[in-house]
Motif scaffolding. Structure first.
Motif, PDB file in Angstrom:
ATOM      1  N   THR A 366       0.836  -1.202   0.000  1.00  0.00           N
ATOM      2  CA  THR A 366       0.000   0.000   0.000  1.00  0.00           C
ATOM      3  C   THR A 366       0.870   1.250   0.000  1.00  0.00           C
ATOM      4  OG1 THR A 366      -1.743  -1.180   1.193  1.00  0.00           O
ATOM      5  CG2 THR A 366      -1.815   1.228   1.250  1.00  0.00           C
ATOM      6  N   ILE A 367       1.965   1.204   0.754  1.00  0.00           N
ATOM      7  CA  ILE A 367       2.901   2.342   0.758  1.00  0.00           C
ATOM      8  C   ILE A 367       3.491   2.534  -0.631  1.00  0.00           C
ATOM      9  CG2 ILE A 367       5.152   3.098   1.638  1.00  0.00           C
ATOM     10  CD1 ILE A 367       4.302   1.902   4.344  1.00  0.00           C
ATOM     11  N   PHE A 368       3.833   1.420  -1.301  1.00  0.00           N
ATOM     12  CA  PHE A 368       4.326   1.510  -2.676  1.00  0.00           C
ATOM     13  C   PHE A 368       3.312   2.232  -3.565  1.00  0.00           C
ATOM     14  CE2 PHE A 368       6.927  -2.639  -2.117  1.00  0.00           C
ATOM     15  CZ  PHE A 368       7.983  -1.919  -1.584  1.00  0.00           C
ATOM     16  N   VAL A 369       2.047   1.837  -3.482  1.00  0.00           N
ATOM     17  CA  VAL A 369       1.010   2.411  -4.345  1.00  0.00           C
ATOM     18  C   VAL A 369       0.821   3.900  -4.056  1.00  0.00           C
ATOM     19  CG1 VAL A 369      -1.458   2.367  -4.893  1.00  0.00           C
ATOM     20  CG2 VAL A 369      -0.189   0.218  -4.697  1.00  0.00           C
ATOM     21  N   VAL A 370       0.839   4.285  -2.787  1.00  0.00           N
ATOM     22  CA  VAL A 370       0.719   5.703  -2.436  1.00  0.00           C
ATOM     23  C   VAL A 370       1.879   6.492  -3.037  1.00  0.00           C
ATOM     24  CG1 VAL A 370       0.823   7.359  -0.526  1.00  0.00           C
ATOM     25  CG2 VAL A 370      -0.605   5.311  -0.325  1.00  0.00           C
ATOM     26  N   VAL A 371       3.085   5.952  -2.905  1.00  0.00           N
ATOM     27  CA  VAL A 371       4.267   6.629  -3.453  1.00  0.00           C
ATOM     28  C   VAL A 371       4.182   6.686  -4.983  1.00  0.00           C
ATOM     29  CG1 VAL A 371       6.773   6.451  -3.758  1.00  0.00           C
ATOM     30  CG2 VAL A 371       5.758   6.094  -1.506  1.00  0.00           C
ATOM     31  N   ILE A 372       3.672   5.635  -5.592  1.00  0.00           N
ATOM     32  CA  ILE A 372       3.523   5.603  -7.058  1.00  0.00           C
ATOM     33  C   ILE A 372       2.586   6.717  -7.520  1.00  0.00           C
ATOM     34  CG2 ILE A 372       2.494   4.270  -8.961  1.00  0.00           C
ATOM     35  CD1 ILE A 372       3.606   1.757  -7.326  1.00  0.00           C
ATOM     36  N   LEU A 373       1.468   6.890  -6.827  1.00  0.00           N
ATOM     37  CA  LEU A 373       0.511   7.956  -7.191  1.00  0.00           C
ATOM     38  C   LEU A 373       1.166   9.332  -7.057  1.00  0.00           C
ATOM     39  CD1 LEU A 373      -2.738   6.575  -5.480  1.00  0.00           C
ATOM     40  CD2 LEU A 373      -2.153   6.532  -7.913  1.00  0.00           C
ATOM     41  N   LEU A 374       1.962   9.510  -6.002  1.00  0.00           N
ATOM     42  CA  LEU A 374       2.684  10.778  -5.840  1.00  0.00           C
ATOM     43  C   LEU A 374       3.733  10.954  -6.935  1.00  0.00           C
ATOM     44  CD1 LEU A 374       3.230  10.767  -1.953  1.00  0.00           C
ATOM     45  CD2 LEU A 374       1.675  12.247  -3.250  1.00  0.00           C
ATOM     46  N   THR A 375       4.387   9.850  -7.313  1.00  0.00           N
ATOM     47  CA  THR A 375       5.422   9.902  -8.356  1.00  0.00           C
ATOM     48  C   THR A 375       4.831  10.301  -9.701  1.00  0.00           C
ATOM     49  OG1 THR A 375       6.694   8.183  -7.207  1.00  0.00           O
ATOM     50  CG2 THR A 375       7.222   8.572  -9.522  1.00  0.00           C
ATOM     51  N   ILE A 376       3.659   9.774 -10.015  1.00  0.00           N
ATOM     52  CA  ILE A 376       2.996  10.115 -11.281  1.00  0.00           C
ATOM     53  C   ILE A 376       2.808  11.626 -11.387  1.00  0.00           C
ATOM     54  CG2 ILE A 376       0.782   9.958 -12.507  1.00  0.00           C
ATOM     55  CD1 ILE A 376       0.603   7.049 -11.416  1.00  0.00           C
ATOM     56  N   ILE A 377       2.458  12.238 -10.242  1.00  0.00           N
ATOM     57  CA  ILE A 377       2.258  13.702 -10.227  1.00  0.00           C
ATOM     58  C   ILE A 377       3.598  14.429 -10.262  1.00  0.00           C
ATOM     59  CG2 ILE A 377       1.338  15.632  -8.879  1.00  0.00           C
ATOM     60  CD1 ILE A 377      -0.700  13.602  -7.692  1.00  0.00           C
ATOM     61  N   LEU A 378       4.518  14.004  -9.382  1.00  0.00           N
ATOM     62  CA  LEU A 378       5.805  14.696  -9.258  1.00  0.00           C
ATOM     63  C   LEU A 378       6.642  14.577 -10.530  1.00  0.00           C
ATOM     64  CD1 LEU A 378       6.700  13.563  -5.624  1.00  0.00           C
ATOM     65  CD2 LEU A 378       6.124  15.894  -6.337  1.00  0.00           C
ATOM     66  N   HIS A 379       6.579  13.429 -11.194  1.00  0.00           N
ATOM     67  CA  HIS A 379       7.363  13.215 -12.417  1.00  0.00           C
ATOM     68  C   HIS A 379       6.590  13.581 -13.676  1.00  0.00           C
ATOM     69  CE1 HIS A 379      10.388  10.183 -10.440  1.00  0.00           C
ATOM     70  NE2 HIS A 379      10.328  11.338  -9.815  1.00  0.00           N
ATOM     71  N   LYS A 380       5.367  14.097 -13.489  1.00  0.00           N
ATOM     72  CA  LYS A 380       4.538  14.600 -14.593  1.00  0.00           C
ATOM     73  C   LYS A 380       4.401  13.575 -15.713  1.00  0.00           C
ATOM     74  CE  LYS A 380       5.913  19.354 -13.529  1.00  0.00           C
ATOM     75  NZ  LYS A 380       6.591  20.596 -14.005  1.00  0.00           N
TER      76      LYS A 380
END
Length: 544
Positions: A366-380
């Motif tokens: 779940t932590i991976f998925v949360v970080v992935i969602l943030l990465t999608i935004i941060l890495h545009k």
């Protein structure tokens, strides 16, 4: 226990070695066959009621779902970083620390992996470290095998000390309270102080074993994956490798001795990184010539390049994973209890005493998925790249689903075999008792092997310690040996078994698309596992 019952108890162990290691069958075939054999022999020879076998199998499937969620998160994170261009930036960043592959391996697999083990445990270090090594240009087989070997010493205190605090502590209980023999031995000493003694003893022994794991890593890297197939090329950085080993084991020993079993791996990993990374940049104890793979042997990673991504932004997802893992596992914060309040599972499965639950929001997946969602935004990342990432990751999971959904039920049948019509204990306890009767006062040599067997079968050092701690304590009492040292050997043995346990191997292989090569991985990790367990036994015997 007659010969047929003995072979039945050994079936989960023998089937894995015969089908995976000797016959080199993929886990997608080997594990379903092993499950079928184990279930049939459990019913016919061990005379376990059908309802018990069915309940244990259901329990295994539920546990497998929790493991698969972690694996999926790790795969998805890797593919997200590959498609955002972050991995290319990370690869370039490592060349600024050192272009030497041996140094990169030590930093990622040994030090960063130890930190992640301390924060999360349960196979997460290999699931994170192996794909990162592949992204840097390491052959996938090297990445997985060496990441599993590196994830050893830190396992004693994985997931904020769970193998000690839950595994050993619960393992010394009979029912809801401490076993009478344990309580008598403790006297007025608290169980927590006793656990701290065991932890300190385990790391003291590991100062003479774990310190040399980085040496084994680099020697195996150059011998099995280098152009010249040379041990010597790995041993060229022996001083640096031992320096890196001590940079983890010494801080871990100090923390275990004075603070307890929760933070030795986390702090040891962080201190090690803080010491070793600057030293590597300056070339401290390193030969002038950097070591690399033969150019054409390097497996290219499919990365969509985004020019000039800052290194901090590329590393940010991994830093967030580490930060969130630590924050969600600290007892002093309310986050842990909140995340663990939601449980999924089944109590008294099919009317038996078998129950299992997992906390979906607390799992590293779940932590991976949360970080992935943030990465999608941060890495545009574009919508097309996100869609491609999810589709690719889902397809990669097919083999893992088959392998783990049959491997874990097999393990749970083995462990839950204590209820039977043959007047026998559970299979692992019968095997351990059989060995104890044959060995006698040579038990210190065997204690780590029993711990390793527990991890190999159950897939967890915590389960191994829970399964065998009271047994090990009883043997120590019978041979008039120090229970603290014998229990420390159990803990270290469970660490070594982590290198070859089927569940970790299947999970790590899945992340780097090596499904079907599980036998090759175990053949690579078996030697270091035996070295670790045997050396622990020798040192334990000397201390006694």
């Amino acid at each position: 226990m007659n010969i047929l019952e003995f072979l039945t108890a050994l079936t989960p162990v023998l089937s894995v070695f015969i089908f995976l290691v000797i016959l080199r069958m993929p886990a997608t075939k080997a594990m379903p066959i092993s499950l079928l054999l184990t279930a049939i022999l459990a019913l016919l020879v061990w005379k376990i009621p059908f309802i018990q076998v069915a309940a244990a199998s259901i329990e295994g499937i539920i546990i497998a779902i929790s493991i698969l969620w972690i694996v999926f998160g790790a795969i998805l994170l890797l593919n997200t970083l590959a498609n955002s261009g972050a991995l290319d930036s990370i690869r370039n960043g490592f060349s600024q620390i050192s272009t030497d592959r041996r140094v990169q391996l030590i930093i990622i697999a040994w030090l960063f992996g130890s930190f992640i083990e301390g924060a999360a445990g349960f196979g997460t270090p290999a699931a994170i470290g192996a794909p990162l090594l592949v992204a840097l240009g390491f052959p996938p087989l090297a990445a997985v095998s060496l990441a599993l070997i590196a994830d050893s010493s830190a396992v004693s205190f994985g997931a904020v000390g769970t193998p000690m605090i839950v595994g050993v502590k619960q393992g010394l209980n009979e029912g809801a309270t401490l076993a009478e023999s344990v309580q008598t031995n403790l006297g007025n000493q608290s169980i927590n102080d006793y656990l701290q003694e065991i932890a300190s003893t385990a790391v003291f022994i590991d100062l003479f074993i774990g310190t040399f794991i980085p040496v084994i890593l680099v020697a195996m890297l150059t011998r099995f994956f280098g152009e010249n197939r040379s041990w010597k090329e790995g041993l060229e950085i022996f001083p640096f490798a031992v320096f890196a080993g001590l940079s983890f084991t010494v801080p871990a020993f100090i923390v275990a001795t004075f603070l307890g079993p929760e933070f030795p791996s986390i702090i040891g990993g962080l201190v090690g990184l803080a010491i070793v990374v600057p030293a590597a940049k300056k070339g401290f104890l390193l030969p002038k010539k950097a070591w690399d793979f033969k150019h054409e042997s390097i497996k290219e990673v499919d990365v969509s390049l985004e020019k000039n991504m800052p290194l901090w932004l590329a590393w940010l997802p991994y830093l967030l994973v580490a930060l969130f893992l630590v924050l969600t596992r600290l007892d002093v914060l309310p986050i842990k209890d909140l995340l663990r309040s939601v449980q999924v599972g089944w109590g008294s499965i099919l009317g038996t005493e078998i129950s299992t639950y997992f906390e979906p929001f607390y799992l590293p997946g779940t932590i991976f998925v949360v970080v992935i969602l943030l990465t999608i935004i941060l890495h545009k990342m574009s919508g097309a790249k996100v869609k491609s990432t999810f589709i690719t990751s889902s397809k990669t999971m097919i083999g893992s689903v088959i392998a783990l959904s049959t491997a874990v039920p097999m393990v749970r049948i083995f462990i839950n075999s204590g209820i039977n019509g043959s007047d026998l204990m559970s299979m692992p306890m019968e095997l351990a008792t059989f060995v104890a009767a044959k060995v006698g006062e040579g038990w210190p040599f065997v204690a780590p092997i029993i711990g390793a067997l527990g991890s190999f079968i159950s897939g967890s050092a915590t389960f191994s310690n829970m399964m065998f701690s009271l047994f090990q304590f009883s043997i120590a009492d019978q041979i008039d040996a120090s229970p603290e040292i014998i229990l420390a050997l159990q803990v270290l043995g469970s660490n070594s078994g982590n290198m070859i346990c089927v569940l970790n191997v299947v999970a790590a292989a899945s992340v780097v698309n090596l499904v079907g090569k599980e036998g090759s991985i175990i053949r690579m990790t078996l030697g270091p596992m035996i070295f670790y367990a045997l050396l622990a036994g020798i040192i334990g015997f000397i201390l006694l």
